[in-house]
Design an enzyme around this catalytic site. Structure first.
Site, mmCIF file in Angstrom:
data_model
loop_
_atom_site.group_PDB
_atom_site.id
_atom_site.type_symbol
_atom_site.label_atom_id
_atom_site.label_comp_id
_atom_site.label_asym_id
_atom_site.label_seq_id
_atom_site.Cartn_x
_atom_site.Cartn_y
_atom_site.Cartn_z
ATOM 1 N N SER A 151 11.467 -42.425 -17.271
ATOM 2 C CA SER A 151 10.253 -41.663 -17.008
ATOM 3 C C SER A 151 10.051 -41.667 -15.496
ATOM 4 O O SER A 151 9.962 -42.724 -14.875
ATOM 5 C CB SER A 151 9.059 -42.303 -17.718
ATOM 6 O OG SER A 151 7.904 -41.559 -17.443
ATOM 7 N N ARG A 205 -3.018 3.107 8.601
ATOM 8 C CA ARG A 205 -3.367 1.955 7.753
ATOM 9 C C ARG A 205 -2.232 0.944 7.719
ATOM 10 O O ARG A 205 -1.094 1.307 7.468
ATOM 11 C CB ARG A 205 -3.645 2.448 6.327
ATOM 12 C CG ARG A 205 -4.374 3.770 6.276
ATOM 13 C CD ARG A 205 -4.374 4.378 4.878
ATOM 14 N NE ARG A 205 -5.111 3.586 3.902
ATOM 15 C CZ ARG A 205 -5.187 3.890 2.611
ATOM 16 N NH1 ARG A 205 -4.535 4.945 2.130
ATOM 17 N NH2 ARG A 205 -5.879 3.126 1.797
ATOM 18 N N MET A 262 -4.097 -5.472 10.937
ATOM 19 C CA MET A 262 -4.998 -4.526 11.580
ATOM 20 C C MET A 262 -5.841 -3.741 10.575
ATOM 21 O O MET A 262 -5.363 -3.300 9.540
ATOM 22 C CB MET A 262 -4.211 -3.543 12.440
ATOM 23 C CG MET A 262 -5.119 -2.831 13.429
ATOM 24 S SD MET A 262 -4.292 -1.488 14.276
ATOM 25 C CE MET A 262 -4.443 -0.175 13.083
ATOM 26 N N HIS A 301 -8.786 -38.483 -0.275
ATOM 27 C CA HIS A 301 -8.762 -39.346 -1.451
ATOM 28 C C HIS A 301 -9.715 -38.830 -2.519
ATOM 29 O O HIS A 301 -9.359 -38.678 -3.683
ATOM 30 C CB HIS A 301 -9.145 -40.768 -1.026
ATOM 31 C CG HIS A 301 -9.185 -41.747 -2.159
ATOM 32 N ND1 HIS A 301 -10.336 -42.003 -2.871
ATOM 33 C CD2 HIS A 301 -8.208 -42.490 -2.726
ATOM 34 C CE1 HIS A 301 -10.063 -42.897 -3.807
ATOM 35 N NE2 HIS A 301 -8.787 -43.207 -3.745
ATOM 36 N N TYR A 306 10.235 -33.918 -21.350
ATOM 37 C CA TYR A 306 8.785 -33.759 -21.516
ATOM 38 C C TYR A 306 8.059 -34.101 -20.224
ATOM 39 O O TYR A 306 8.613 -34.761 -19.348
ATOM 40 C CB TYR A 306 8.252 -34.639 -22.662
ATOM 41 C CG TYR A 306 8.293 -36.119 -22.356
ATOM 42 C CD1 TYR A 306 7.240 -36.754 -21.697
ATOM 43 C CD2 TYR A 306 9.401 -36.888 -22.715
ATOM 44 C CE1 TYR A 306 7.293 -38.096 -21.391
ATOM 45 C CE2 TYR A 306 9.459 -38.240 -22.416
ATOM 46 C CZ TYR A 306 8.410 -38.831 -21.750
ATOM 47 O OH TYR A 306 8.452 -40.164 -21.429
ATOM 48 N N ARG A 321 -3.617 -0.616 -6.700
ATOM 49 C CA ARG A 321 -2.743 -1.792 -6.810
ATOM 50 C C ARG A 321 -3.180 -2.544 -8.052
ATOM 51 O O ARG A 321 -4.285 -2.317 -8.570
ATOM 52 C CB ARG A 321 -2.853 -2.687 -5.583
ATOM 53 C CG ARG A 321 -4.212 -3.304 -5.455
ATOM 54 C CD ARG A 321 -4.383 -4.064 -4.163
ATOM 55 N NE ARG A 321 -5.820 -4.121 -3.880
ATOM 56 C CZ ARG A 321 -6.348 -4.433 -2.725
ATOM 57 N NH1 ARG A 321 -5.589 -4.696 -1.707
ATOM 58 N NH2 ARG A 321 -7.658 -4.470 -2.564
ATOM 59 N N GLY A 359 -5.962 -10.856 8.815
ATOM 60 C CA GLY A 359 -5.466 -10.794 10.184
ATOM 61 C C GLY A 359 -4.733 -9.509 10.499
ATOM 62 O O GLY A 359 -4.549 -9.164 11.661
ATOM 63 N N LYS A 395 0.832 -1.198 0.000
ATOM 64 C CA LYS A 395 0.000 0.000 0.000
ATOM 65 C C LYS A 395 0.869 1.252 0.000
ATOM 66 O O LYS A 395 0.642 2.178 -0.788
ATOM 67 C CB LYS A 395 -0.904 -0.035 1.235
ATOM 68 C CG LYS A 395 -2.117 0.866 1.133
ATOM 69 C CD LYS A 395 -2.954 0.775 2.414
ATOM 70 C CE LYS A 395 -3.758 -0.516 2.490
ATOM 71 N NZ LYS A 395 -4.346 -0.722 3.820
ATOM 72 N N CYS A 414 5.959 -38.911 -15.698
ATOM 73 C CA CYS A 414 4.607 -39.385 -15.979
ATOM 74 C C CYS A 414 3.736 -39.430 -14.736
ATOM 75 O O CYS A 414 2.628 -39.914 -14.765
ATOM 76 C CB CYS A 414 4.636 -40.745 -16.669
ATOM 77 S SG CYS A 414 5.291 -42.046 -15.621
HETATM 78 P P1 ADP Z 1 -7.664 -2.022 3.344
HETATM 79 O O1 ADP Z 1 -6.266 -2.498 3.350
HETATM 80 O O2 ADP Z 1 -8.599 -2.893 4.097
HETATM 81 O O3 ADP Z 1 -8.146 -1.664 1.978
HETATM 82 P P2 ADP Z 1 -7.299 0.787 3.766
HETATM 83 O O4 ADP Z 1 -6.102 1.228 4.506
HETATM 84 O O5 ADP Z 1 -7.279 0.931 2.325
HETATM 85 O O6 ADP Z 1 -7.660 -0.680 4.216
HETATM 86 O O7 ADP Z 1 -8.487 1.622 4.385
HETATM 87 C C1 ADP Z 1 -9.813 1.311 4.235
HETATM 88 C C2 ADP Z 1 -10.593 2.494 3.795
HETATM 89 O O8 ADP Z 1 -10.393 3.578 4.661
HETATM 90 C C3 ADP Z 1 -10.208 3.013 2.436
HETATM 91 O O9 ADP Z 1 -10.922 2.416 1.442
HETATM 92 C C4 ADP Z 1 -10.577 4.456 2.498
HETATM 93 O O10 ADP Z 1 -11.898 4.613 2.056
HETATM 94 C C5 ADP Z 1 -10.496 4.782 3.953
HETATM 95 N N1 ADP Z 1 -9.336 5.637 4.193
HETATM 96 C C6 ADP Z 1 -8.065 5.269 4.466
HETATM 97 N N2 ADP Z 1 -7.276 6.321 4.593
HETATM 98 C C7 ADP Z 1 -8.048 7.402 4.397
HETATM 99 C C8 ADP Z 1 -7.818 8.811 4.400
HETATM 100 N N3 ADP Z 1 -6.606 9.302 4.607
HETATM 101 N N4 ADP Z 1 -8.859 9.604 4.169
HETATM 102 C C9 ADP Z 1 -10.083 9.115 3.940
HETATM 103 N N5 ADP Z 1 -10.374 7.817 3.936
HETATM 104 C C10 ADP Z 1 -9.369 6.959 4.165
HETATM 105 MG MG MG Z 2 -7.941 -0.332 0.837
#
Ligand code: ADP
Ligand code: MG
Ligand code: MG
Length: 897
Positions: free
Chosen positions: A781, A91, A102, A452, A869, A335, A100, A22, A849
């Site tokens: 083989s 984030r 955060m 199985h 092969y 992404r 898992g 990210k 094979c």
């Molecule tokens: P995930 O990895 O689950 O996609 P994100 O870090 O992308 O989590 O955050 C989830 C949502 O939080 C994003 O889709 C966005 O809408 C919102 N978000 C994250 N950062 C910001 C920000 N700086 N301002 C406004 N919304 C945010």
């Molecule tokens: Mg996101």
């Protein structure tokens, strides 16, 4: 001084190791001049330090302070400034996104003072309290570990009190009350007030992201996906922008083309007056992207323009997250996007046409697993279907409809009568093979992806749902009871979806795969965009690949299909089925024969039948090599079951009678031949050496078939393969005997035969002495199934059902070594034997094979190991062609995204 904090202007998309996926992409967009709210990334190095030392590095605090001031400068706001507050999101973002980790916390920086500032600044009291209550909920839940439901209950109660169904009905006063209640929950649950200090909020959130690296879910996921446990995660801290500032603000997600079909054209969903995950969480009904035009044409145009730029830049499908705050568009994430199997092929083709990528790159962007998915029939998505009865484990993809049968005999019988059946078992065993062959699909109530049933069904290309534990199977009563209480009897119709694991009552309409119809020659290349794309990419793979692809086929039908699917020969034609059915009696005669005469008579009776089989298969593959493996399984497999005979004998005795003479002789023989470990007993080449005349009979039948075809003007290319060789002496004897037979037949028919004789390498000793064996053999083989069994000392039939599930859970392996070659152990033997074999005999041809011959990861391994092969089931031939092509691309082709 170590640098733990990178401003978004300092990174780029190739720094995923340091900045996480990210963070790297946020930096990339920032540097492209795309509007991204300012922010910084705390590196994975800081996370590693924290995980190692239990505290953050000393330098971190100052670096965060400096980075925060940079954001303050960029935004003109102050963090904790009561008049003009800066709010932040924190984030998580590891190199690979994983469950898992955060959840994102939004609106950090709000407290009793800054809330007033936010109200004054925006003149929007509702918005401010909406943001505050979201902060306490998200922070309370993800950072402080308070049960999220406690917060949701409060919201629900408020909505109920107003008779409202969604959050928009709550006004500022309501949200303020909600916020107070949330704070009370936090205080009660944690014993401390909600942290008011903005900096404390950020620091706690950062640490909490670090901690989330080691949640149970994350650890398990990493083990299964083979993601190293020491990568650590990065943390992104970013200025908030607000999609929840009222009806003129929006938040949404979008794709630069359709990830479901691959069609060109942007595609997405958005909501007005919303924040964060509202769109995907389904709190309200989201609107399609095009409709954003009527809400805010200028922002929409900006968005479309940025998406086009991103696609051009990443040269691939991008998925994005955006927010529009009162007319101003902000990009929050991008992404390279996930896509369906069909979309992967279709868009790879389009991108070549658009000049974004070349054919090699297109080939690297699709894979065998995707092609496999496309080859299964599927349920007609548009058709009405009842509710799902249950969902089990999606063990082998595809869609199958049929009548329930509870045992393999019935499956066979009904199938012979033209019924389509679904075989329902608790678990399957090798005894169920014929039932599985006869059935349209397989449903079990126990066992997982390596049971199985799952393994065999995948091998057969048959739909299978495993481990549907909610279904109560009563074999005595022949009923199946669903969780909703409905009861199914033998003969009732069910539909199973092996792609999702879902089980439906009744008949759901099924569609054939157009890709398979194309391979079968039933639809043209231009049938639809998907078929054209598959054709184009496979053609390119064929041009690129070094590995040849053959098929494992025992019957003329299979051989023909393999040829249609692109097989360049038969790498394994097993002969055991030629000893079954009516011929079983002859085999019994052979085994029970007293002296040479009786044995030779039995063999003479078998030979013409075998010859007939060989004629058919050689004709079907005329001009292409056909490797015939001589008889491999222990002979008692062709005799009645020992336990059954014992029971028969005991019953007779109880009645004061005895078994008749013939039966008694069979019983004796079975008793004599009973083995503790049949897998390690009298089988393979040992049979050929001990039962004189047996292998010679097979070789003779094959040579005669070839001679006859040559006389008829055809070009048969049979090869003889000796199974289970462990030492060169075994092979030498059988090789000599085969040569004698060839000479006899040549003289008899007046033709010249050129039939190579080679051996399977499926015993570790053979692999380790491959140099010696190669001096005598014309080809190798690798029987990787047996080689895996013998190398790991695993009896496949026993271990897969018994404890493989547990092994996978424990992370001992991510995938069964029977599915994908174990590179370090079994693979090493393959490599040694290939190298030593080719060094000793430069003409030696080396193939594989075992089932691994059709497995994508294994194919890449074999390509690198210098094998000539691979041979796999006919259904997997196109997959092997594709993967062999990708393997030839080198690095880029091994990305199995
Ligand atoms: P995930 O990895 O689950 O996609 P994100 O870090 O992308 O989590 O955050 C989830 C949502 O939080 C994003 O889709 C966005 O809408 C919102 N978000 C994250 N950062 C910001 C920000 N700086 N301002 C406004 N919304 C945010
Ligand atoms: Mg996101
Ligand atoms: Mg074998």
């Amino acid at each position: 001084m170590p640098k733990y904090v990178y401003d978004f202007t300092e990174g780029n998309k190739d720094q995923k190791d340091l900045l996480g996926g990210k963070g790297a992409n946020l930096a990339e967009m920032t540097n492209m001049g795309i509007p991204v709210p300012p922010g910084f990334t705390v590196t994975t190095e800081a996370c590693k330090y924290y995980l190692h030392h239990g505290s953050v590095p000393d330098e971190l605090a100052d670096q965060v302070t400096a980075a925060l001031s940079q954001i303050e400068k960029n935004t003109g706001k102050g963090f904790g400034d009561a008049d003009n507050p800066l709010l932040l999101s924190v984030r998580s973002g590891a190199k690979f996104s994983m469950p898992g980790m955060m959840d994102t916390v939004l609106n950090i920086g709000l407290n009793n003072e800054t809330i007033d500032g936010l109200v004054a600044l925006t003149g929007n009291e509702r918005f401010a309290w909406d943001s505050y209550r979201r902060l306490i909920h998200m922070f309370g839940d993800t950072v402080l570990g308070v049960d999220g439901e406690l917060f949701e209950d409060v919201m629900d109660a408020e909505k109920d009190a107003k008779g409202a169904t969604n959050d928009l009905a709550l006004d500022a006063k309501d949200l303020k009350r909600v916020t107070e209640k949330y704070k009370a929950i936090v205080a009660e649950q944690t014993g401390e007030p909600f942290p008011d200090d903005p900096r404390t909020q950020v620091d706690l959130a950062i640490k909490s992201v670090f901690d989330s690296w080691n949640t149970d879910r994350a650890i398990l996921y990493r083990r299964q996906e083979r993601i190293p446990g020491d990568l650590g995660t990065a943390v992104n801290v970013q200025a908030m922008v607000f999609g929840n500032m009222g009806g003129d603000s929006y938040t949404g997600v979008a794709f630069t083309r359709d990830p479901a079909s691959g069609a060109q054209g942007a595609y997405g969903d958005w909501l007005a007056d919303a924040q964060g995950e509202d769109v995907v969480a389904g709190i309200r009904n989201a609107q399609p992207l095009v409709e954003l035009q009527s809400a805010d044409q200028a922002a929409y145009d900006d968005l479309i323009d940025i998406m086009a730029r991103l696609e051009g830049h990443y040269r691939d499908l991008c998925d994005i997250e955006f927010t529009i705050e009162r007319g101003k568009l902000w990009m929050l994430q991008t992404r390279v996007g996930k896509r369906t199997a069909g979309a992967a092929f279709v868009m790879a083709g389009h991108m070549v046409d658009e000049g974004l990528i070349d054919m090699d790159e297109a080939l690297s962007r699709v894979n065998g697993a995707q092609l496999t998915q496309l080859m299964f029939p599927h349920f007609d998505a548009s058709a009405a279907r009842g509710a799902a009865l249950t969902t089990g484990i999606a063990a082998s993809p595809g869609a199958a409809v049929g009548r329930i049968v509870f045992d393999s005999d019935t499956a066979e019988e009904w199938a012979d009568n033209g019924e389509t059946v679904i075989l329902v078992r608790r678990e399957t065993t090798p005894d169920d093979l014929k039932g599985m062959v006869a059935a349209n699909g397989i449903l079990t109530t126990r066992g997982g992806k390596t049971s199985h049933a799952a393994v065999v069904a995948r091998g057969m290309g048959k739909t299978c749902v495993c481990g549907a534990e909610e279904l109560e199977l009563n074999l005595a009563a022949r009923t199946l009871k669903a969780p909703d209480g409905s009861v199914f009897n033998q003969g009732d119709l069910v539909s199973i979806d092996g792609t999702s694991g879902t089980v439906f009552a009744g008949e759901v309409p099924v569609q054939d795969s157009p890709v398979v119809q194309y391979f079968e020659g039933k639809v043209a290349v231009d049938h639809d965009p998907l078929v054209s794309a598959v054709h184009r990419l496979l053609t390119h793979a064929d041009e690129k690949r070094r590995l040849r692809v053959r098929a494992n086929a025992d019957t003329p039908d299979d051989a023909q299909r393999a040829r249609r699917f692109g097989a360049e020969g038969i790498g394994l034609c097993r002969t055991e089925h030629m000893f079954l059915g009516d011929r079983r009696q002859l085999v019994e005669n052979l085994i029970l024969a007293d002296g040479d005469e009786g044995r030779m008579a039995a063999l003479d009776a078998l030979r013409p039948m075998q010859k007939g089989d060989y004629l058919e298969i050689l004709e079907a593959m005329d001009g292409l090599p056909v490797i015939v493996r001589l008889l491999d399984p222990p002979l008692h497999e062709f005799l009645p079951d020992y336990t059954e005979l014992e029971v028969e004998w005991a019953l007779a005795r109880a009645k004061g009678a005895r078994l008749d003479d013939d039966r008694a002789r069979v019983f004796d023989a079975v008793h004599r031949m009973h083995e503790q470990n049949p897998m390690l007993g009298l089988r393979g080449v040992r049979l050929g050496l001990v039962i004189e005349g047996l292998y010679e009979m097979q070789v003779k039948a094959l040579s005669e078939a070839a001679a006859e075809l040559i006389k008829a003007g055809k070009s048969p290319r049979p090869e003889v393969m000796i199974p289970l060789t462990a030492t060169v002496q075994e092979f030498e004897i059988m090789h000599d005997r085969s040569e004698k037979v060839f000479a006899e037949v040549e003289a008899e028919y007046g033709v010249t035969l050129d039939i190579p004789v080679g051996t399977m390498i499926e015993v570790p000793r053979a692999a380790l002495t491959a140099g010696e064996i190669a001096e005598q053999a014309e080809f190798f083989s690798f029987g990787t199934n047996d080689l895996t069994q013998m190398t790991w000392a695993f009896s496949r039939d026993d271990v897969e059902g018994e404890f493989f599930g547990r092994y996978i859970e424990l992370g001992i392996f991510g995938v069964s070594p029977f599915e994908s070659i174990d590179p370090a152990g079994v693979g090493r033997l393959v490599k040694i034997a290939t190298d030593d074999g080719k060094a000793a005999n430069t003409d030696l041809e080396v193939g594989v094979c075992g089932e691994h011959g059709g497995d994508p990861a294994s194919i890449h391994f074999f390509d690198a190991a210098g094998v000539d092969y691979v041979s796999c089931s006919p259904f997997r031939v196109p997959v092997a062609r594709l993967e062999a092509g990708r393997a030839a691309l080198g690095e880029g082709g091994s990305d199995t995204r």
